[in-house]
Design an enzyme around this catalytic site. Structure first.
Site, PDB file in Angstrom:
ATOM      1  N   CYS A  88       0.826  -1.202   0.000  1.00 29.77           N
ATOM      2  CA  CYS A  88       0.000   0.000   0.000  1.00 29.77           C
ATOM      3  C   CYS A  88       0.862   1.255   0.000  1.00 29.77           C
ATOM      4  CB  CYS A  88      -0.926  -0.004   1.218  1.00 29.77           C
ATOM      5  SG  CYS A  88      -1.945   1.470   1.302  1.00 29.77           S
TER       6      CYS A  88
ATOM      7  N   CYS B 192      -0.454   4.083   2.123  1.00 28.27           N
ATOM      8  CA  CYS B 192      -0.242   3.976   3.579  1.00 28.27           C
ATOM      9  C   CYS B 192       1.202   4.286   3.940  1.00 28.27           C
ATOM     10  CB  CYS B 192      -0.507   2.563   4.083  1.00 28.27           C
ATOM     11  SG  CYS B 192      -1.864   1.732   3.324  1.00 28.27           S
ATOM     12  N   ASP B 193       2.149   3.778   3.138  1.00 30.53           N
ATOM     13  CA  ASP B 193       3.542   3.772   3.584  1.00 30.53           C
ATOM     14  C   ASP B 193       4.464   4.698   2.786  1.00 30.53           C
ATOM     15  OD1 ASP B 193       2.820   1.784   5.387  1.00 30.53           O
ATOM     16  OD2 ASP B 193       3.118   0.211   3.893  1.00 30.53           O
TER      17      ASP B 193
END
Ligand code: NAP
Length: 341
Positions: A162, A165-166
């Site tokens: 992701c 997300c990261d």
């Protein structure tokens, strides 16, 4: 007490089903799912929790972030009497999604459809009986399945499924990164990563992108993105952190090393249907089969399904929400036909 409707899942399909069922005075109970890393991050609210800006959901002319939109859905469902299965049995105050209350939400571990009322098992020794069930558990990201990929993903070593997300983590800033896949998700993730990375390689196993024309053009026109065609990742190198990936050319079998500081998977999704234990008919990819294309009925009478858990084609928030609405209306009619009001 037997629940009239239990809804399993809390993405656009699940919350929309809850809004409709609650407004029909059916007091739905939702198993929203506990946040967890398996190994990719899974959150109540589903895939939209891992999305930044949503610009294609009607009614938000300026766009809205995925988590904010899902908080709105949840608040709207609770406003009309939806209940959420939690550690202490109390509906949390959903007006502040950042206060961590979602960590009290429960996973549904399995269901038993062999007799009526159905049984829905939560965490610990929780068992809820239900006349009707709506399954809206969505789908999660796929991985290549390489040992080092999993090791580095679990240890925070720069491997992720992701980018949203990261991608903003300091370890990826101004570094060269790689995204695996050639679909719309791969383009989206690669484009997003160009905000932070010095360069993003898209590793694709064929010589043509699967992504839609407009998305493919976006990737090919981006000076920070380079597509490496006909390449598969055969190993991920690095001890604590990823240092490089080993690539194999699908035409010549020649192997090469590409130094990267991060590797992001964008190779599709798997529907969350394992907990069904084979009690509902699934298609070859594991998505729930609907009995009738225009309805949400499944192979078991009284069980309905909506959203990405049945849909490998559209996978949009708006289509999932539409199916959640249909599932609630189908369940409501089914309950009425069976004299359950
Ligand atoms: P997808 O369209 O199924 O694409 C998956 C990609 O991963 C394909 O290019 C596939 O290669 C590759 N792949 C699969 N398994 C692989 C493996 N083991 N090793 C290497 N490569 C592998 O999945 P998606 O990109 O997640 O998109 C899913 C759906 O959501 C699509 O309908 C898409 O249009 C939609 N979507 C839309 C947007 C948007 O419009 N903003 C954004 C994201 C997703 P092959 O091409 O060779 O099969």
């Amino acid at each position: 007490m037997v629940e009239k409707i239990v809804i399993i899942g809390s993405g656009p399909a699940g919350w929309t089903a809850a809004i409709y069922a609650a407004r029909a005075n059916l007091q739905p109970l939702v198993f929203a799912g506990r946040p967890k890393q398996v190994p990719a991050l899974v959150l109540p609210g589903g895939q939209l929790m891992l999305t930044t800006e949503v610009e294609n959901y009607p009614g938000f002319p300026e766009g809205v972030t995925g988590p904010k939109m899902m908080a709105f859905f949840e608040q709207q469902a609770v406003r009309f009497g939806t209940r959420i299965q939690t550690d202490d049995g109390q509906n949390p105050d959903v007006s502040n999604p950042d206060d961590g209350h979602a960590y009290k939400y429960h996973d549904c571990t399995r269901i038993d459809l062999s007799s009526r009322p159905f049984k829905v098992y939560g965490e610990g020794d929780q068992v809820v009986e239900a006349h009707a069930i709506i399954i809206a558990t969505g789908a999660t990201a796929n991985w290549l399945g390489l040992p080092n990929e999993q090791r580095l993903a679990r240890s925070g070593g720069g491997v992720s499924a992701c980018a949203v997300c990261d991608g903003a983590l300091p370890i990826f800033r101004n570094r060269e990164l790689a995204v695996v896949g050639g679909g719309d998700s791969a383009v989206e993730e690669a484009t997003y990563l160009t905000k932070f990375a010095s360069k993003v390689y898209m590793i694709h196993r064929r010589d043509q992108l699967r992504a839609s024309k407009i998305m493919a053009k976006r990737a090919l026109d981006n000076p920070k993105i380079e597509v490496l065609w006909n390449q598969v990742v055969v190993d991920v190198l690095g001890d604590q952190k990823i240092s490089a990936i080993r690539l194999k050319d699908t035409r010549t079998n020649a192997e090469s090393e590409l130094p990267v500081a991060g590797l992001f998977m964008a190779i599709g999704h798997t529907p969350a249907t394992a907990f069904l234990g084979g009690q509902l008919e699934l298609d070859a990819k594991g998505y729930i089969k609907l009995k009738d294309t225009y309805r949400t009925t499944t192979s078991v009478d009284g069980v309905f399904a909506a959203g990405d858990v049945v849909d490998s084609v559209y996978r949009q928030a708006v289509t999932a929400a539409g199916m959640g609405c249909k599932a609630a209306l189908d369940a409501e009619r089914w309950l009425a036909e069976h004299g359950i009001e």
